[in-house]
Design an enzyme around this catalytic site. Structure first.
Site, PDB file in Angstrom:
ATOM      1  N   ILE A 156      -5.680   0.574   0.751  1.00 30.42           N
ATOM      2  CA  ILE A 156      -4.590  -0.028   1.516  1.00 30.42           C
ATOM      3  C   ILE A 156      -5.052  -0.390   2.917  1.00 30.42           C
ATOM      4  O   ILE A 156      -4.762  -1.482   3.421  1.00 30.42           O
ATOM      5  CB  ILE A 156      -3.380   0.919   1.551  1.00 30.42           C
ATOM      6  CG1 ILE A 156      -2.863   1.163   0.127  1.00 30.42           C
ATOM      7  CG2 ILE A 156      -2.273   0.347   2.437  1.00 30.42           C
ATOM      8  CD1 ILE A 156      -1.892   2.320   0.009  1.00 30.42           C
ATOM      9  N   ASP A 175     -12.216   5.994  10.223  1.00 29.26           N
ATOM     10  CA  ASP A 175     -12.272   6.629   8.905  1.00 29.26           C
ATOM     11  C   ASP A 175     -13.593   7.378   8.821  1.00 29.26           C
ATOM     12  O   ASP A 175     -14.637   6.818   9.187  1.00 29.26           O
ATOM     13  CB  ASP A 175     -12.192   5.575   7.797  1.00 29.26           C
ATOM     14  CG  ASP A 175     -11.917   6.192   6.425  1.00 29.26           C
ATOM     15  OD1 ASP A 175     -12.731   7.028   5.980  1.00 29.26           O
ATOM     16  OD2 ASP A 175     -10.898   5.852   5.802  1.00 29.26           O
ATOM     17  N   PRO A 206      -4.618   9.504   3.659  1.00 28.05           N
ATOM     18  CA  PRO A 206      -3.871  10.480   2.862  1.00 28.05           C
ATOM     19  C   PRO A 206      -3.483  11.687   3.709  1.00 28.05           C
ATOM     20  O   PRO A 206      -4.060  11.930   4.776  1.00 28.05           O
ATOM     21  CB  PRO A 206      -4.870  10.879   1.768  1.00 28.05           C
ATOM     22  CG  PRO A 206      -6.214  10.558   2.326  1.00 28.05           C
ATOM     23  CD  PRO A 206      -6.012   9.357   3.203  1.00 28.05           C
ATOM     24  N   ALA A 233       1.966   5.545   5.270  1.00 28.77           N
ATOM     25  CA  ALA A 233       1.283   6.528   4.442  1.00 28.77           C
ATOM     26  C   ALA A 233       2.168   7.725   4.110  1.00 28.77           C
ATOM     27  O   ALA A 233       2.884   7.721   3.111  1.00 28.77           O
ATOM     28  CB  ALA A 233      -0.007   6.962   5.142  1.00 28.77           C
ATOM     29  N   ARG A 234       2.133   8.757   4.939  1.00 32.92           N
ATOM     30  CA  ARG A 234       2.909   9.964   4.713  1.00 32.92           C
ATOM     31  C   ARG A 234       3.563  10.399   6.014  1.00 32.92           C
ATOM     32  O   ARG A 234       2.952  10.350   7.087  1.00 32.92           O
ATOM     33  CB  ARG A 234       2.027  11.086   4.161  1.00 32.92           C
ATOM     34  CG  ARG A 234       1.684  10.935   2.685  1.00 32.92           C
ATOM     35  CD  ARG A 234       2.940  11.103   1.824  1.00 32.92           C
ATOM     36  NE  ARG A 234       2.667  11.066   0.397  1.00 32.92           N
ATOM     37  CZ  ARG A 234       2.766   9.984  -0.364  1.00 32.92           C
ATOM     38  NH1 ARG A 234       3.101   8.824   0.202  1.00 32.92           N
ATOM     39  NH2 ARG A 234       2.549  10.050  -1.652  1.00 32.92           N
ATOM     40  N   ASP A 258       7.806   3.655   7.216  1.00 27.79           N
ATOM     41  CA  ASP A 258       8.245   3.591   5.822  1.00 27.79           C
ATOM     42  C   ASP A 258       8.341   4.980   5.224  1.00 27.79           C
ATOM     43  O   ASP A 258       8.701   5.128   4.056  1.00 27.79           O
ATOM     44  CB  ASP A 258       7.281   2.725   4.998  1.00 27.79           C
ATOM     45  CG  ASP A 258       7.821   2.426   3.606  1.00 27.79           C
ATOM     46  OD1 ASP A 258       8.971   1.953   3.511  1.00 27.79           O
ATOM     47  OD2 ASP A 258       7.105   2.688   2.612  1.00 27.79           O
ATOM     48  N   GLU A 263      11.675  13.060   4.199  1.00 30.94           N
ATOM     49  CA  GLU A 263      12.279  11.986   3.419  1.00 30.94           C
ATOM     50  C   GLU A 263      12.774  12.423   2.051  1.00 30.94           C
ATOM     51  O   GLU A 263      13.739  11.858   1.514  1.00 30.94           O
ATOM     52  CB  GLU A 263      11.289  10.835   3.252  1.00 30.94           C
ATOM     53  CG  GLU A 263      10.051  11.215   2.473  1.00 30.94           C
ATOM     54  CD  GLU A 263       9.057  10.070   2.384  1.00 30.94           C
ATOM     55  OE1 GLU A 263       8.267  10.069   1.422  1.00 30.94           O
ATOM     56  OE2 GLU A 263       9.065   9.192   3.255  1.00 30.94           O
ATOM     57  N   HIS A 293      10.672   4.379   2.194  1.00 38.01           N
ATOM     58  CA  HIS A 293       9.450   4.535   1.387  1.00 38.01           C
ATOM     59  C   HIS A 293       9.407   3.490   0.265  1.00 38.01           C
ATOM     60  O   HIS A 293       9.216   3.807  -0.916  1.00 38.01           O
ATOM     61  CB  HIS A 293       9.356   5.944   0.792  1.00 38.01           C
ATOM     62  CG  HIS A 293       7.936   6.390   0.586  1.00 38.01           C
ATOM     63  ND1 HIS A 293       7.471   7.621   0.965  1.00 38.01           N
ATOM     64  CD2 HIS A 293       6.870   5.748   0.054  1.00 38.01           C
ATOM     65  CE1 HIS A 293       6.185   7.734   0.662  1.00 38.01           C
ATOM     66  NE2 HIS A 293       5.803   6.596   0.107  1.00 38.01           N
TER      67      HIS A 293
END
Length: 327
Positions: A156, A175, A206, A233-234, A258, A263, A293
């Protein structure tokens, strides 16, 4: 062969039925999310698939082991709501769908960033009160003059880098794993450099012990006051209370979210009567955009995620191994 699918969305049904017919597999569809209270519905089935947002505990894996089930195919990228160690202890192979449609999520992140960059929410708020003016508080920056900082460069994040690069933005990426194929689209940098230089910081990593709370109060203070945070992502990557404080104190210019840390308590539900305080505060800010989401929610993504998950389930049931196994 018999497979049971939990948390099935109406839009998934035609794709599931088509896959079942092509593969000569009986598939039972369950609308409810997988939990310890309904894991017994899997008794008599060979395999299981479910979504990945709702937390699953050891009781589910223990029940599957009792029923002779060897796998659980998650129809999403994230598997942080699975107890991977417990699944392994009960002989359950977990698979995810690492790349059902990276562009679906990438495009949603860019959409939210552009909405915030051009101050659309602020204009909408003003217009709702009869104010149709524009001033120094709503002047925008064009995207090709922006630096975009990506935290995470997997499928992504890589797709996001390509889109922003095509729009003319400078892209920096943090990264720990280097991907040479992204060289035409981004320059790798350390996290501090990404936070300090980016006009848009977009999260695509992640949720791991090392990334939980990666956007903290100190991280937000490193960002430009004119910068925008995007989280595709999270939710737990971000200290939500610190983000709210930063927004209220104008330490950053806006946020597109998102996903939120809490959530699972209300996303996907209809007629929610009691919303968490953090959502209520964020949703009232015209420089914040919250979606439930749904960045993944495109026709292609739904089709691909379902087919990949069920292919993995069938493969493991018949004694094969999946490259999508996470344990």
């Amino acid at each position: 062969m018999k497979i049971i699918c939990y948390a099935v969305l109406p839009l998934e049904v035609p794709y599931i039925k088509d896959w079942a017919n092509k593969n000569d597999v009986e598939v039972k569809l369950i609308r409810e999310e997988l939990s310890a209270t309904n894991a017994d519905l899997a008794a008599g089935f060979d395999g299981v698939s479910s979504e990945g947002i709702t937390p699953v505990d050891e009781r589910v894996y223990a029940a599957f082991e009792q029923y002779g089930i060897k796998q659980l195919a998650i129809r999403q990228v994230g598997f942080d709501n699975q107890d991977v160690a417990a699944a392994s202890a009960h002989g359950i192979t977990l698979t995810n769908v690492a790349a059902y449609s990276p562009r679906a999520i990438a495009e949603m992140g860019v959409t939210q960033a552009m909405y915030l960059l051009r101050k659309v929410g602020i204009y909408q708020d003003r217009m709702a009160h009869g104010d149709f003016t524009f001033d120094e508080k709503t002047i925008s920056t064009e995207i090709f003059n922006c630096t975009v900082g990506l935290v995470g460069a997997g499928h992504i994040g890589g797709a996001t880098a390509q889109i922003y690069s095509a729009l003319g933005a400078k892209v920096l990426t943090y990264d720990p794993f280097y991907d040479a194929s992204l060289e035409p689209f981004t320059t790798y940098a350390d996290l501090d450099t990404v936070l300090e230089q980016a006009d848009i910081v977009s999260l695509h990593t992640p949720l791991l012990p090392t990334t939980k709370g990666i956007i903290s109060a100190s991280s937000l203070k490193k960002m430009k006051r004119s910068s925008i945070l995007i989280n595709m992502a999270r939710g737990e990557l971000v200290d939500t209370e610190a983000l709210i404080t930063a927004l209220e104190n104008h330490e950053i210019a806006g946020a597109g979210l998102d996903t939120l840390a809490d959530e699972f308590e209300f996303y996907g539900q209809d007629q929610v009567t009691k919303l968490p305080a953090d959502y209520q505060r964020l949703s009232q800010m015209p420089n914040v955009l919250v979606t439930p989401h749904v960045a993944f929610f495109t026709k292609l993504a739904i089709k691909n995620s379902m087919e990949i998950a069920l292919n993995d389930a069938k493969m493991i049931i018949t004694g094969g191994k999946s490259r999508n196994a996470v344990n």
